[in-house]
Structure formats: structure tokens, C-alpha cells
Enzyme design. Sequence first.
Site, PDB file in Angstrom:
ATOM      1  N   LYS A 188      -3.527   9.269 -14.124  1.00  0.00           N
ATOM      2  CA  LYS A 188      -2.240   8.127 -14.179  1.00  0.00           C
ATOM      3  C   LYS A 188      -2.965   7.320 -12.695  1.00  0.00           C
ATOM      4  O   LYS A 188      -2.679   7.574 -11.600  1.00  0.00           O
ATOM      5  CB  LYS A 188      -1.290   9.168 -13.588  1.00  0.00           C
ATOM      6  CG  LYS A 188       0.036   8.131 -13.580  1.00  0.00           C
ATOM      7  CD  LYS A 188       1.263   8.587 -13.063  1.00  0.00           C
ATOM      8  CE  LYS A 188       1.494   7.998 -11.671  1.00  0.00           C
ATOM      9  NZ  LYS A 188       1.502   6.718 -11.386  1.00  0.00           N
ATOM     10  N   GLU A 231       1.530   2.534 -10.959  1.00  0.00           N
ATOM     11  CA  GLU A 231       2.227   1.741 -11.924  1.00  0.00           C
ATOM     12  C   GLU A 231       1.940   0.251 -11.649  1.00  0.00           C
ATOM     13  O   GLU A 231       2.215  -0.429 -12.399  1.00  0.00           O
ATOM     14  CB  GLU A 231       3.507   2.355 -11.792  1.00  0.00           C
ATOM     15  CG  GLU A 231       4.398   2.203 -10.787  1.00  0.00           C
ATOM     16  CD  GLU A 231       4.083   3.341  -9.932  1.00  0.00           C
ATOM     17  OE1 GLU A 231       3.241   4.214  -9.965  1.00  0.00           O
ATOM     18  OE2 GLU A 231       5.300   3.636  -9.118  1.00  0.00           O
ATOM     19  N   GLY A 249      -3.377   8.903  -2.369  1.00  0.00           N
ATOM     20  CA  GLY A 249      -2.439   8.220  -2.067  1.00  0.00           C
ATOM     21  C   GLY A 249      -1.574   8.266  -0.790  1.00  0.00           C
ATOM     22  O   GLY A 249      -2.294   8.716   0.108  1.00  0.00           O
ATOM     23  N   GLY A 282       1.781  12.898  -1.118  1.00  0.00           N
ATOM     24  CA  GLY A 282       0.583  14.022  -1.563  1.00  0.00           C
ATOM     25  C   GLY A 282       1.125  15.177  -0.894  1.00  0.00           C
ATOM     26  O   GLY A 282       1.149  16.477  -1.755  1.00  0.00           O
ATOM     27  N   GLU A 319      -6.569  13.043  -0.808  1.00  0.00           N
ATOM     28  CA  GLU A 319      -7.070  12.022  -0.037  1.00  0.00           C
ATOM     29  C   GLU A 319      -6.093  10.983   0.492  1.00  0.00           C
ATOM     30  O   GLU A 319      -5.195  10.553  -0.352  1.00  0.00           O
ATOM     31  CB  GLU A 319      -8.095  11.176  -0.889  1.00  0.00           C
ATOM     32  CG  GLU A 319      -9.246  11.753  -1.139  1.00  0.00           C
ATOM     33  CD  GLU A 319     -10.158  12.196  -0.233  1.00  0.00           C
ATOM     34  OE1 GLU A 319     -10.208  11.911   0.884  1.00  0.00           O
ATOM     35  OE2 GLU A 319     -10.818  13.237  -0.314  1.00  0.00           O
ATOM     36  N   CYS A 373      -6.832   2.947   3.469  1.00  0.00           N
ATOM     37  CA  CYS A 373      -6.822   4.328   4.111  1.00  0.00           C
ATOM     38  C   CYS A 373      -7.523   4.102   5.208  1.00  0.00           C
ATOM     39  O   CYS A 373      -7.376   4.851   6.342  1.00  0.00           O
ATOM     40  CB  CYS A 373      -7.140   5.278   3.405  1.00  0.00           C
ATOM     41  SG  CYS A 373      -8.578   5.361   2.443  1.00  0.00           S
ATOM     42  N   GLU A 383       0.989   4.497   9.686  1.00  0.00           N
ATOM     43  CA  GLU A 383       0.117   3.855   8.927  1.00  0.00           C
ATOM     44  C   GLU A 383       0.901   2.673   8.341  1.00  0.00           C
ATOM     45  O   GLU A 383       1.681   2.686   7.572  1.00  0.00           O
ATOM     46  CB  GLU A 383      -0.450   4.646   7.817  1.00  0.00           C
ATOM     47  CG  GLU A 383      -1.235   3.809   6.705  1.00  0.00           C
ATOM     48  CD  GLU A 383      -1.872   4.676   5.652  1.00  0.00           C
ATOM     49  OE1 GLU A 383      -0.767   5.178   4.951  1.00  0.00           O
ATOM     50  OE2 GLU A 383      -2.898   4.633   5.418  1.00  0.00           O
TER      51      GLU A 383
HETATM   52  P1  NAD Z   1       1.666   6.436  -3.093  1.00  0.00           P
HETATM   53  O1  NAD Z   1       1.744   7.783  -2.638  1.00  0.00           O
HETATM   54  O2  NAD Z   1       2.956   5.633  -3.139  1.00  0.00           O
HETATM   55  O3  NAD Z   1       1.337   6.446  -4.853  1.00  0.00           O
HETATM   56  C1  NAD Z   1      -0.079   7.226  -5.156  1.00  0.00           C
HETATM   57  C2  NAD Z   1       0.205   7.616  -6.675  1.00  0.00           C
HETATM   58  O4  NAD Z   1       0.965   8.755  -6.612  1.00  0.00           O
HETATM   59  C3  NAD Z   1       0.701   6.719  -7.538  1.00  0.00           C
HETATM   60  O5  NAD Z   1      -0.263   6.710  -8.980  1.00  0.00           O
HETATM   61  C4  NAD Z   1       2.013   7.167  -7.758  1.00  0.00           C
HETATM   62  O6  NAD Z   1       2.680   6.497  -9.037  1.00  0.00           O
HETATM   63  C5  NAD Z   1       1.937   8.426  -7.674  1.00  0.00           C
HETATM   64  N1  NAD Z   1       3.114   9.239  -7.422  1.00  0.00           N
HETATM   65  C6  NAD Z   1       4.134   8.911  -6.803  1.00  0.00           C
HETATM   66  N2  NAD Z   1       5.252   9.716  -6.658  1.00  0.00           N
HETATM   67  C7  NAD Z   1       4.697  10.982  -7.179  1.00  0.00           C
HETATM   68  C8  NAD Z   1       5.295  12.257  -7.479  1.00  0.00           C
HETATM   69  N3  NAD Z   1       6.448  12.536  -7.160  1.00  0.00           N
HETATM   70  N4  NAD Z   1       4.171  13.066  -8.118  1.00  0.00           N
HETATM   71  C9  NAD Z   1       3.004  12.746  -8.452  1.00  0.00           C
HETATM   72  N5  NAD Z   1       2.553  11.600  -8.363  1.00  0.00           N
HETATM   73  C10 NAD Z   1       3.303  10.466  -7.730  1.00  0.00           C
HETATM   74  O7  NAD Z   1       0.539   5.774  -2.559  1.00  0.00           O
HETATM   75  P2  NAD Z   1       0.224   4.235  -2.691  1.00  0.00           P
HETATM   76  O8  NAD Z   1       1.450   3.506  -2.242  1.00  0.00           O
HETATM   77  O9  NAD Z   1       0.059   3.804  -4.222  1.00  0.00           O
HETATM   78  O10 NAD Z   1      -1.076   4.029  -2.031  1.00  0.00           O
HETATM   79  C11 NAD Z   1      -1.037   3.878  -0.583  1.00  0.00           C
HETATM   80  C12 NAD Z   1      -1.623   5.313   0.188  1.00  0.00           C
HETATM   81  O11 NAD Z   1      -2.632   5.733  -0.420  1.00  0.00           O
HETATM   82  C13 NAD Z   1      -1.637   4.943   1.684  1.00  0.00           C
HETATM   83  O12 NAD Z   1      -0.914   5.933   2.439  1.00  0.00           O
HETATM   84  C14 NAD Z   1      -3.331   4.994   1.863  1.00  0.00           C
HETATM   85  O13 NAD Z   1      -3.650   5.461   2.998  1.00  0.00           O
HETATM   86  C15 NAD Z   1      -3.417   6.142   0.654  1.00  0.00           C
HETATM   87  N6  NAD Z   1      -4.862   6.100   0.320  1.00  0.00           N
HETATM   88  C16 NAD Z   1      -5.568   7.122   0.803  1.00  0.00           C
HETATM   89  C17 NAD Z   1      -7.092   6.955   0.386  1.00  0.00           C
HETATM   90  C18 NAD Z   1      -8.147   8.362   0.721  1.00  0.00           C
HETATM   91  O14 NAD Z   1      -9.078   8.297   0.163  1.00  0.00           O
HETATM   92  N7  NAD Z   1      -7.626   8.854   2.025  1.00  0.00           N
HETATM   93  C19 NAD Z   1      -7.554   5.887  -0.355  1.00  0.00           C
HETATM   94  C20 NAD Z   1      -6.655   5.025  -0.863  1.00  0.00           C
HETATM   95  C21 NAD Z   1      -5.457   5.125  -0.352  1.00  0.00           C
END
Ligand code: NAD
Length: 499
Positions: free
Chosen positions: A184, A187, A237, A242, A259, A293, A391
Amino acid sequence: MLSNLLPKSAEHYQMLIDGAFVDAADGRALERVSPAHGVLISRYARAGAAETERAIAAARQAFDKGSWPQLTGAERSKYLLKVAALIERDADHLALLDTLESGKPIAQARGELAGAVDIWLYAAALARDLSGDSYNTLGPDKLGVVVRDPIGVVSLITPWNFPFLIVSQKLPFALAAGCTCVVKPSEMTSASTLYLGKLLQEAGLPKGVINILAGTGPDVGALMTSDPRVDMVSFTGSTRVGSATMAAAAPSLKKVSMELGGKNPQIIFPDADLDAAADAVMFGAYFNAGECCNAGSRLLIHRRIAEEFVQELVRRVPHVTVGDPLDEATKVGALISADHLAKIESHVAGAVSDGSRLRVGGQRLFADRGHFLAPAIVDQVTGKSAISREELFGPVLSVLTFDETEEAITLANDCEYGLSASIWSQDFSTCIKMGRHLRAGTVWVNTFMDGASELPFGGYRKSGIGRELGRHSVADYTEEKTLHFHAGPRTARWLPDHA
Ligand code: NAD
């Protein structure tokens, strides 16, 4: 605006379930408007509970009854090599999709695609080298063999900031191990991952091995994490989601790989090559508009050189070209959404009202279109202020100062994250000491944000659990199984001989 690269009409994408591209049963769709141009560019069939259920069932069936887990490493490797070649063939198109949906500069997106191809090639090599262990030291009638079985069905959930690169940090390794997957993407940036589905079909991967759903976290991601038929969740994410994902995975005791976020320090000593350090600090802070990130969003600078160094950064900021991400010269494109832009602005305003000083930038650009923010530097920041701890995920650099090496270590580690850090010094002892004591998954020494498929990547503390890339990345998608053999008559009987 380079309107000739903008699609004339929105592209429609279907989801991939059990080898077929399909629309949602209820016909629902998600739409994505380019954050830089305000143009509707993609429409994806929107998965809900019914589609998620079917995708998980298909992956389960493909794992339990299908050929994929039984193939030889060499056979799986061939598939991955084919996919790598197809990604390379269509790299320009995939880069354009990521640029249009995320707002990142096109030249940078092409670089990410080249990196992704390399990762698929690396995974193809590792697929042939997955092995266990053996012990012939247990006695003459015993042999211990440790094998690695694919863990099973894996849910892969990815964010919007590096759409194609991040799915490529997960999927080829899960496939190399022999797993089947439900994927997934965010979105907001699903197009390149759905397009990848077409390439996987073209490469001939058996049906059900990969299923790709466009949908929201609550509708789809939550089910992908809680469903007991899923054996592992690999999530990239935010730390907040997470953590919720781990909680959802806990009742069925799935393996999780996380991650998550970062608040990464760039630490500059007076003896550093300051010209190189200044360039890297700008890159670290503003690359991908800070929506990274790994963003080096905390500058820790020795007090003796702080003012001079910050003045030099301020002088360089106007050279960071902010603009249309489709323009080859752009270094910083649009932020992902209007809400996100407003959040970053309010963080900067909050820092100023808390006594920090805005040295440059921080204002909205191009009022008529897109979500653009001028790269900002905020100094007179303390280790307690929100701007140095949270962040932001935007093009904002916070400046903190230190006097002693020990203080730099304490300041750097006084953070709930621990993804990456960098040190700038010409002194070997300083570099070794800092490298040893910083609590972060990656420490760059006299460089910033270099990466290689061979090097593990991941975080300490709230930056995550587990590592991606590197030589163990296929093994991460396996279970270890011990086979303990005994040959000849039973020795060391439990009951007496006559029993
Ligand atoms: P997010 O946590 O909002 O979403 C990430 C994913 O999780 C999306 O696909 C989202 O639809 C899904 N999601 C949302 N709610 C969920 C739930 N209840 N259950 C399962 N999945 C769900 O993150 P974002 O805003 O898309 O991305 C930014 C974040 O990602 C930042 O905090 C960034 O640091 C992190 N990030 C980390 C790395 C790494 O490798 N450490 C790399 C890139 C981004």
C-alpha cells in the site's frame, strides 16, 4: 510552468489483486492534484475492506499453494533482474509520476529511479546468496542445519516522500526471500507503485505474489497490519502511525520492521572544511524540500565559528532555486499539501515567539499556485525548543551551538529520534569519538546523505526497528528454522532400556 509535461487529463489507475487490474467494487476512487501546479493528475481505484480482504487472501494462497516460495534463488533472481531492466526502461516516466504527485524536482526524481534500479539489481544478487548455517560440532551422530524459510505474507506500507525509492527498499528483498506481498503506497503518491504493478506483470511474476492497493491508512493499512493471515509488516512513515501499526500487529504477534522519523544533527567543528560543510548543510536541510526522514534539520555548530558560518549559509540560501519541479534547474519543489505547508509555517512562527530568530526565508512563495516555502534558517534555538526536537519535514534549518565535544554529543543524543547524523572535522580523534558515541543508525563523516544498497539503513529509538538494505535485507524477510538430525541408534535414552 512546463505545461507540456503536465497530463492533458487525469490518468486512471486500477489496483492489482491476484494477477488482475481491477476497480473498486463500489467504484470509488482517490484523486491526486499536483501540489506544484494545482492540476488533477491521477485517479486511483480506491480499495476498501473488501479489496484488502481479497488481496490478503490472494497473497496467502500464492504463498501456501503457489510456486513462488519454491523457486530456486537463481529463478527468483532472474525475475528481479527483469524487473530492474523494465524499471530502467521506464525510469523517465516513473520519475515524472513521482514529481507530479509529490512536488519533488524532476532531476532528483530521476536520480531516485537510478538508485531504485540499483537496489533491484542488488536484491537479485542477494536472492542467490540466501543461506543458513550448519554445525557438525554437536557430536559424531548429530548434525545441526539452520535454514531460512520465507516468512510468508508481508504487508508493505510506504509514505509519500520517496514513493518509488521506498517501495524498492522493501519489495525486491521480500520477493528475493520467497515471500508474497500486499503493498500500500501513500494515498497521495500511489501512481508509480501502481505502475510498478504493470512492470511486475510484464516480467511474468505469478499471480497473487504481489498485490497493490491504493487506499487510506484507516481503510486499508489498518487491515493489512491486523489481519492474522499476514506474517510480517514492513512500514515506512511517521513515528505516530508506526507506533499505531505495531499496536495493531501485536495481537497476532507479527514481525514488524519500522522506518520512521528523524531529527538529524549535522555537527560542525571549527577545523572542518567549512566550504564543503556549508554545501552539505544546505543539501541536508533542503533536499526534497526537507521532506526527508534523513533531513539534517539540526545544525550543531561550534560557538567560535557559529555566526560566520550561519552568515555564509544565509548568503547561499538565495542560490537554492525554489520553483516548478518540472524545471531541470529546480532544487526545491513544492511541499506535499496545503495543510503541511501551514503546519511548517506555524512551527516557524512558534519558534520565533519562543525567542528564536528567523535569519532568512520561511515565507510562502508563488501565491498564485502550489505549496512553496522559501528555505529558512532559524538560530538562537535551544535544545529544549520544539523546533529543535520535532520533525518538521520542511525546508527549515534550526541552529544550535556548542563549546565542547562532549556537549555536542549530549546535544545530538538529546532527542527521541536516532536515524542519522553527520560530523564535520579534519581531526581523526574527533571523528572517531563522535562516530562511536552518536546514537543514530547512520553517521556520516565529512559527507552527508550518501547511500549505497550495500549499507544497512534504519534508526535507533523512535526512528524505527530493524534495518533495510545491506547484506541481511533478504534474511529479514525469513524465519530461521533449525533442523537437528540424529543418525544411528538412539543414544542417551530417557527411559530405562527395559521400559
Ligand atoms: P504516515 O505515517 O502518515 O503514512 C505512511 C503510510 O502509512 C501511508 O501509506 C499511510 O496511508 C499509512 N497509514 C496511515 N494510517 C495508517 C494506519 N492506521 N495503519 C496502517 N497504515 C496507515 O507518513 P507520511 O506522512 O506518508 O510520511 C512522512 C513520514 O515518513 C515522516 O515522519 C518521515 O520521517 C517518515 N519516513 C521515514 C523514512 C525512513 O526510512 N526512516 C523514510 C521516509 C519517510
